[in-house]
Design a protein around this motif. Sequence first.
Motif, PDB file in Angstrom:
ATOM      1  N   HIS A  30       0.816  -1.299   0.019  1.00 12.97           N
ATOM      2  CA  HIS A  30      -0.066  -0.188  -0.139  1.00 12.97           C
ATOM      3  C   HIS A  30       0.865   1.144   0.044  1.00 12.97           C
ATOM      4  O   HIS A  30       1.932   1.009   0.412  1.00 12.97           O
ATOM      5  CB  HIS A  30      -1.164   0.109   1.324  1.00 12.97           C
ATOM      6  CG  HIS A  30      -1.707   1.180   1.175  1.00 12.97           C
ATOM      7  ND1 HIS A  30      -1.723   2.260   2.050  1.00 12.97           N
ATOM      8  CD2 HIS A  30      -2.943   1.531   0.611  1.00 12.97           C
ATOM      9  CE1 HIS A  30      -2.771   2.919   1.969  1.00 12.97           C
ATOM     10  NE2 HIS A  30      -3.483   2.610   1.027  1.00 12.97           N
ATOM     11  N   SER A  32       0.889   3.540   1.838  1.00  7.41           N
ATOM     12  CA  SER A  32       1.319   4.155   3.163  1.00  7.41           C
ATOM     13  C   SER A  32       2.740   3.692   3.788  1.00  7.41           C
ATOM     14  O   SER A  32       3.200   4.335   4.625  1.00  7.41           O
ATOM     15  CB  SER A  32       0.223   3.639   4.336  1.00  7.41           C
ATOM     16  OG  SER A  32       0.205   2.274   4.381  1.00  7.41           O
ATOM     17  N   LEU A 100       1.369  -2.610   4.875  1.00 10.82           N
ATOM     18  CA  LEU A 100       0.717  -1.336   5.471  1.00 10.82           C
ATOM     19  C   LEU A 100       1.615  -0.565   6.341  1.00 10.82           C
ATOM     20  O   LEU A 100       2.529  -0.802   7.036  1.00 10.82           O
ATOM     21  CB  LEU A 100      -0.722  -1.409   5.992  1.00 10.82           C
ATOM     22  CG  LEU A 100      -1.634  -2.172   5.327  1.00 10.82           C
ATOM     23  CD1 LEU A 100      -2.898  -2.570   6.410  1.00 10.82           C
ATOM     24  CD2 LEU A 100      -2.067  -1.360   4.159  1.00 10.82           C
ATOM     25  N   GLU A 104      -1.747   3.506   8.983  1.00  8.30           N
ATOM     26  CA  GLU A 104      -2.956   2.579   8.247  1.00  8.30           C
ATOM     27  C   GLU A 104      -3.448   1.460   8.749  1.00  8.30           C
ATOM     28  O   GLU A 104      -4.425   0.944   8.897  1.00  8.30           O
ATOM     29  CB  GLU A 104      -2.455   2.535   6.770  1.00  8.30           C
ATOM     30  CG  GLU A 104      -3.462   1.927   5.670  1.00  8.30           C
ATOM     31  CD  GLU A 104      -4.712   3.084   5.610  1.00  8.30           C
ATOM     32  OE1 GLU A 104      -5.730   2.628   5.954  1.00  8.30           O
ATOM     33  OE2 GLU A 104      -4.353   4.154   5.087  1.00  8.30           O
ATOM     34  N   SER A 107      -5.460   2.092  11.782  1.00  8.29           N
ATOM     35  CA  SER A 107      -6.697   2.636  11.838  1.00  8.29           C
ATOM     36  C   SER A 107      -7.603   1.545  10.938  1.00  8.29           C
ATOM     37  O   SER A 107      -8.742   1.863  10.380  1.00  8.29           O
ATOM     38  CB  SER A 107      -6.592   3.672  10.706  1.00  8.29           C
ATOM     39  OG  SER A 107      -6.081   3.439   9.407  1.00  8.29           O
ATOM     40  N   GLY A 109      -6.576  -0.854   8.469  1.00 13.38           N
ATOM     41  CA  GLY A 109      -6.495  -0.969   6.992  1.00 13.38           C
ATOM     42  C   GLY A 109      -6.796  -2.226   6.181  1.00 13.38           C
ATOM     43  O   GLY A 109      -7.170  -2.461   5.233  1.00 13.38           O
ATOM     44  N   LYS A 112     -10.383  -2.476   5.404  1.00  8.12           N
ATOM     45  CA  LYS A 112     -11.111  -1.724   4.485  1.00  8.12           C
ATOM     46  C   LYS A 112     -11.261  -2.015   3.058  1.00  8.12           C
ATOM     47  O   LYS A 112     -10.547  -2.872   2.407  1.00  8.12           O
ATOM     48  CB  LYS A 112     -10.183  -0.463   4.402  1.00  8.12           C
ATOM     49  CG  LYS A 112     -10.008   0.513   5.829  1.00  8.12           C
ATOM     50  CD  LYS A 112      -8.835   1.723   5.559  1.00  8.12           C
ATOM     51  CE  LYS A 112      -8.836   2.588   6.959  1.00  8.12           C
ATOM     52  NZ  LYS A 112      -8.031   3.650   6.576  1.00  8.12           N
ATOM     53  N   HIS A 186     -11.975   4.926  11.152  1.00 10.37           N
ATOM     54  CA  HIS A 186     -11.754   3.915  10.266  1.00 10.37           C
ATOM     55  C   HIS A 186     -12.710   2.591  10.124  1.00 10.37           C
ATOM     56  O   HIS A 186     -12.745   1.602   9.255  1.00 10.37           O
ATOM     57  CB  HIS A 186     -10.437   2.970  11.016  1.00 10.37           C
ATOM     58  CG  HIS A 186     -10.705   2.344  12.313  1.00 10.37           C
ATOM     59  ND1 HIS A 186     -10.609   3.230  13.313  1.00 10.37           N
ATOM     60  CD2 HIS A 186     -11.169   1.013  12.658  1.00 10.37           C
ATOM     61  CE1 HIS A 186     -10.990   2.451  14.560  1.00 10.37           C
ATOM     62  NE2 HIS A 186     -11.267   0.981  14.059  1.00 10.37           N
TER      63      HIS A 186
END
Length: 230
Positions: A30, A32, A100, A104, A107, A109, A112, A186
């Motif tokens: 990702h 991030s 990640l 992220e 939160s 990720g 998500k 999130h």
Amino acid sequence: MTPSADIRAFMARLGHDFARPELLIRALTHGSIASVTRPDNQRLEFLGDRVLGLVMAEALFSADTAASEGQLAPRYNALVRGETCAGVARDLALGEVLKLGRSEMLSGGRRKEALLADAMEAVLAAVYLDAGFEAARAVVLRHWGPRLAQVAHDSRDAKTALQEWAQAQGMPPPVYEQTERSGPDHAPVFLITVRLEDGRHAQAQGTGTKRSIEQAAAQALLDRLEGQTT
């Protein structure tokens, strides 16, 4: 490079043994955590979206030779949309191997929907670059197969059905409104209201994408309308 145990386990679930595992690592990276020497998966996502689209279009075209373009288009959309890609990613436990950044990761990720969908498309591109179109096609058909079998029944989603019902009654399309939002950033919880021109309405609440909550609200209103006509 020698892939880690969790990456090898993911390859086994995916059904493709990468000759160049660095492609898979990039597909799982990702933005991030990306850097100059560690590129993210956005370019692969772009390519994977096209690979998935071609495989699905070909599969739908071959599966129902009598279907019109108007019938095939919503089936195609149902198979390639983000929610479907994220669902396949969850089936594969892709979130467990996403690369990640710390913020992220903290939160949520790995759960998500957008991140899962993007990474799933990137993985398909990685397979394509690693072994060619036929290998990518085999992976897609393996993991989208059950959805492909059901898509003729599922493609007319609740929002489409409700809009068609409203048009048949001479009404404009239903209006969707985000009535409330709560919960952490999130994992937000949305309350969506869908309303017809004559005032009839329904609500749905939940986590996930707004689209998925809108679908639930549309289905709730369709159920209410059906109850009023029986």
